[in-house]
Design a protein around this motif. Structure first.
Motif, PDB file in Angstrom:
ATOM      1  N   PRO A   1     -29.890  -8.604  36.349  1.00 50.24           N
ATOM      2  CA  PRO A   1     -28.968  -7.461  36.237  1.00 50.24           C
ATOM      3  C   PRO A   1     -29.141  -6.452  37.368  1.00 50.24           C
ATOM      4  CG  PRO A   1     -30.802  -7.208  34.714  1.00 50.24           C
ATOM      5  CD  PRO A   1     -31.004  -8.532  35.392  1.00 50.24           C
ATOM      6  N   VAL A   2     -28.901  -6.905  38.593  1.00 54.99           N
ATOM      7  CA  VAL A   2     -28.989  -6.004  39.740  1.00 54.99           C
ATOM      8  C   VAL A   2     -27.650  -6.047  40.461  1.00 54.99           C
ATOM      9  CG1 VAL A   2     -30.206  -5.485  41.885  1.00 54.99           C
ATOM     10  CG2 VAL A   2     -31.451  -6.518  39.986  1.00 54.99           C
ATOM     11  N   SER A   3     -27.019  -4.897  40.611  1.00 53.72           N
ATOM     12  CA  SER A   3     -25.686  -4.870  41.212  1.00 53.72           C
ATOM     13  C   SER A   3     -25.768  -5.013  42.724  1.00 53.72           C
ATOM     14  CB  SER A   3     -24.976  -3.564  40.858  1.00 53.72           C
ATOM     15  OG  SER A   3     -25.628  -2.481  41.505  1.00 53.72           O
ATOM     16  N   THR A   4     -24.671  -5.501  43.300  1.00 52.31           N
ATOM     17  CA  THR A   4     -24.578  -5.587  44.757  1.00 52.31           C
ATOM     18  C   THR A   4     -24.711  -4.202  45.384  1.00 52.31           C
ATOM     19  OG1 THR A   4     -23.122  -7.494  44.540  1.00 52.31           O
ATOM     20  CG2 THR A   4     -23.113  -6.391  46.662  1.00 52.31           C
ATOM     21  N   GLU A   5     -24.160  -3.197  44.692  1.00 52.52           N
ATOM     22  CA  GLU A   5     -24.260  -1.828  45.214  1.00 52.52           C
ATOM     23  C   GLU A   5     -25.718  -1.396  45.335  1.00 52.52           C
ATOM     24  OE1 GLU A   5     -22.206  -2.741  42.741  1.00 52.52           O
ATOM     25  OE2 GLU A   5     -20.317  -2.581  43.845  1.00 52.52           O
ATOM     26  N   ALA A   6     -26.512  -1.738  44.320  1.00 48.20           N
ATOM     27  CA  ALA A   6     -27.931  -1.361  44.347  1.00 48.20           C
ATOM     28  C   ALA A   6     -28.643  -2.072  45.490  1.00 48.20           C
ATOM     29  CB  ALA A   6     -28.590  -1.692  43.015  1.00 48.20           C
ATOM     30  N   LEU A   7     -28.267  -3.332  45.731  1.00 49.79           N
ATOM     31  CA  LEU A   7     -28.900  -4.076  46.815  1.00 49.79           C
ATOM     32  C   LEU A   7     -28.469  -3.532  48.171  1.00 49.79           C
ATOM     33  CD1 LEU A   7     -28.765  -7.751  45.502  1.00 49.79           C
ATOM     34  CD2 LEU A   7     -30.727  -6.223  45.642  1.00 49.79           C
ATOM     35  N   GLU A   8     -27.184  -3.177  48.283  1.00 48.17           N
ATOM     36  CA  GLU A   8     -26.706  -2.606  49.547  1.00 48.17           C
ATOM     37  C   GLU A   8     -27.385  -1.271  49.828  1.00 48.17           C
ATOM     38  OE1 GLU A   8     -22.482  -2.759  49.059  1.00 48.17           O
ATOM     39  OE2 GLU A   8     -22.337  -4.739  50.009  1.00 48.17           O
ATOM     40  N   ALA A   9     -27.590  -0.502  48.776  1.00 49.87           N
ATOM     41  CA  ALA A   9     -28.287   0.779  48.953  1.00 49.87           C
ATOM     42  C   ALA A   9     -29.718   0.533  49.414  1.00 49.87           C
ATOM     43  CB  ALA A   9     -28.271   1.579  47.653  1.00 49.87           C
ATOM     44  N   ALA A  10     -30.347  -0.508  48.877  1.00 49.14           N
ATOM     45  CA  ALA A  10     -31.714  -0.841  49.282  1.00 49.14           C
ATOM     46  C   ALA A  10     -31.751  -1.270  50.744  1.00 49.14           C
ATOM     47  CB  ALA A  10     -32.275  -1.945  48.388  1.00 49.14           C
ATOM     48  N   VAL A  11     -30.763  -2.080  51.136  1.00 44.29           N
ATOM     49  CA  VAL A  11     -30.668  -2.509  52.541  1.00 44.29           C
ATOM     50  C   VAL A  11     -30.481  -1.291  53.439  1.00 44.29           C
ATOM     51  CG1 VAL A  11     -29.212  -3.747  54.194  1.00 44.29           C
ATOM     52  CG2 VAL A  11     -29.847  -4.846  52.057  1.00 44.29           C
ATOM     53  N   ASN A  12     -29.637  -0.359  53.006  1.00 39.92           N
ATOM     54  CA  ASN A  12     -29.434   0.868  53.787  1.00 39.92           C
ATOM     55  C   ASN A  12     -30.732   1.643  53.963  1.00 39.92           C
ATOM     56  OD1 ASN A  12     -26.752   0.689  54.431  1.00 39.92           O
ATOM     57  ND2 ASN A  12     -26.061   1.758  52.580  1.00 39.92           N
ATOM     58  N   ARG A  13     -31.481   1.764  52.872  1.00 38.21           N
ATOM     59  CA  ARG A  13     -32.738   2.521  52.968  1.00 38.21           C
ATOM     60  C   ARG A  13     -33.685   1.867  53.970  1.00 38.21           C
ATOM     61  NH1 ARG A  13     -31.890   3.371  47.393  1.00 38.21           N
ATOM     62  NH2 ARG A  13     -32.996   1.471  46.836  1.00 38.21           N
ATOM     63  N   ILE A  14     -33.788   0.548  53.890  1.00 33.98           N
ATOM     64  CA  ILE A  14     -34.686  -0.163  54.803  1.00 33.98           C
ATOM     65  C   ILE A  14     -34.211   0.003  56.248  1.00 33.98           C
ATOM     66  CG2 ILE A  14     -35.504  -2.441  55.508  1.00 33.98           C
ATOM     67  CD1 ILE A  14     -35.435  -3.229  52.510  1.00 33.98           C
ATOM     68  N   HIS A  15     -32.904  -0.194  56.451  1.00 34.99           N
ATOM     69  CA  HIS A  15     -32.351  -0.088  57.797  1.00 34.99           C
ATOM     70  C   HIS A  15     -32.584   1.313  58.373  1.00 34.99           C
ATOM     71  CE1 HIS A  15     -28.675  -1.062  60.583  1.00 34.99           C
ATOM     72  NE2 HIS A  15     -29.803  -0.923  61.249  1.00 34.99           N
ATOM     73  N   GLN A  16     -32.307   2.311  57.557  1.00 33.04           N
ATOM     74  CA  GLN A  16     -32.467   3.686  58.051  1.00 33.04           C
ATOM     75  C   GLN A  16     -33.923   4.030  58.311  1.00 33.04           C
ATOM     76  OE1 GLN A  16     -30.265   6.817  56.322  1.00 33.04           O
ATOM     77  NE2 GLN A  16     -28.324   5.714  56.410  1.00 33.04           N
ATOM     78  N   LEU A  17     -34.797   3.522  57.463  1.00 25.63           N
ATOM     79  CA  LEU A  17     -36.222   3.772  57.687  1.00 25.63           C
ATOM     80  C   LEU A  17     -36.661   3.154  59.007  1.00 25.63           C
ATOM     81  CD1 LEU A  17     -39.040   4.724  56.686  1.00 25.63           C
ATOM     82  CD2 LEU A  17     -39.286   2.480  55.614  1.00 25.63           C
ATOM     83  N   LEU A  18     -36.230   1.925  59.257  1.00 27.68           N
ATOM     84  CA  LEU A  18     -36.614   1.247  60.502  1.00 27.68           C
ATOM     85  C   LEU A  18     -36.049   1.981  61.711  1.00 27.68           C
ATOM     86  CD1 LEU A  18     -36.120  -2.476  59.415  1.00 27.68           C
ATOM     87  CD2 LEU A  18     -38.287  -1.269  59.738  1.00 27.68           C
ATOM     88  N   LEU A  19     -34.785   2.401  61.614  1.00 25.59           N
ATOM     89  CA  LEU A  19     -34.188   3.148  62.721  1.00 25.59           C
ATOM     90  C   LEU A  19     -34.917   4.468  62.927  1.00 25.59           C
ATOM     91  CD1 LEU A  19     -30.360   2.601  62.104  1.00 25.59           C
ATOM     92  CD2 LEU A  19     -31.746   1.609  63.929  1.00 25.59           C
TER      93      LEU A  19
END
Ligand SMILES: [Zn+2]
Length: 179
Positions: free
Chosen positions: A94-112
């Protein structure tokens, strides 16, 4: 002694010279992508004089962030690949695509925000694990158990698909045979 701060991860990297006192001892108090995603805006406070200032770090293009694999080769950072790996781990959970996209965003922004042009693939794996840990325990265990053996996102995703599919590479139906 500097006090511990929730943003310490960002705060300890890359100091710049303060425009007021010209010392290079500042900490980052806020770090985020601009609305158009082409720059990282960092709000900083100078430790010696206490004044605040802002720096911008421009993203030059898709190729800016590169991932270094185990064997030393690099490839462009690929958000879709990371999202796809996480989706595989979260299959039927039960994990939404939105939640996963938000997680990807957090990782991407942290790396940047960290400012390194090259990121170890193992670091990305660790960040993904950390995000999954907060989202879904089953997805986390799936990802972690496979990832720890492979340490490489390509190999890993190949294997993970088999694990979640219930079979083994080369013997797709063996483990499903109950007779
Ligand atoms: Zn200063």
């Amino acid at each position: 002694m500097r006090r511990a701060c929730p943003l310490a991860v960002w705060a300890t990297v890359y100091r710049v010279r303060c425009p007021y006192c010209h010392l290079d001892d500042d900490r980052v108090i806020d770090s985020r992508a601009t609305d158009d995603g082409t720059a990282i805006r960092r709000r900083r406070v100078c430790n010696p004089c206490g004044k605040r200032f802002t720096t911008y770090e421009r993203v030059e293009g898709e190729e800016t962030l590169r991932v270094m694999k185990k064997d030393g080769r690099t490839q462009p950072f690929d958000r879709r690949k990371m999202l796809s790996g996480m989706q595989v781990a979260c299959e039927k959970r039960p994990v939404s695509t939105e939640a996963l996209e938000a997680a990807v965003n957090r990782i991407h922004q942290l790396l940047l925000a960290e400012g390194d042009r090259e990121v170890l693939s193992t670091r990305i794996g660790a960040l993904v694990m950390s995000e999954l840990h907060g989202l879904d325990q089953v997805a986390y265990v799936r990802f972690a158990s496979v990832y720890r053996q492979f340490k490489d996102l390509d190999e890993f995703m190949h294997e993970l698909r088999h694990v979640i599919g219930g079979g083994k590479p080369g013997a797709p139906d063996a483990s499903m045979d109950r007779s």
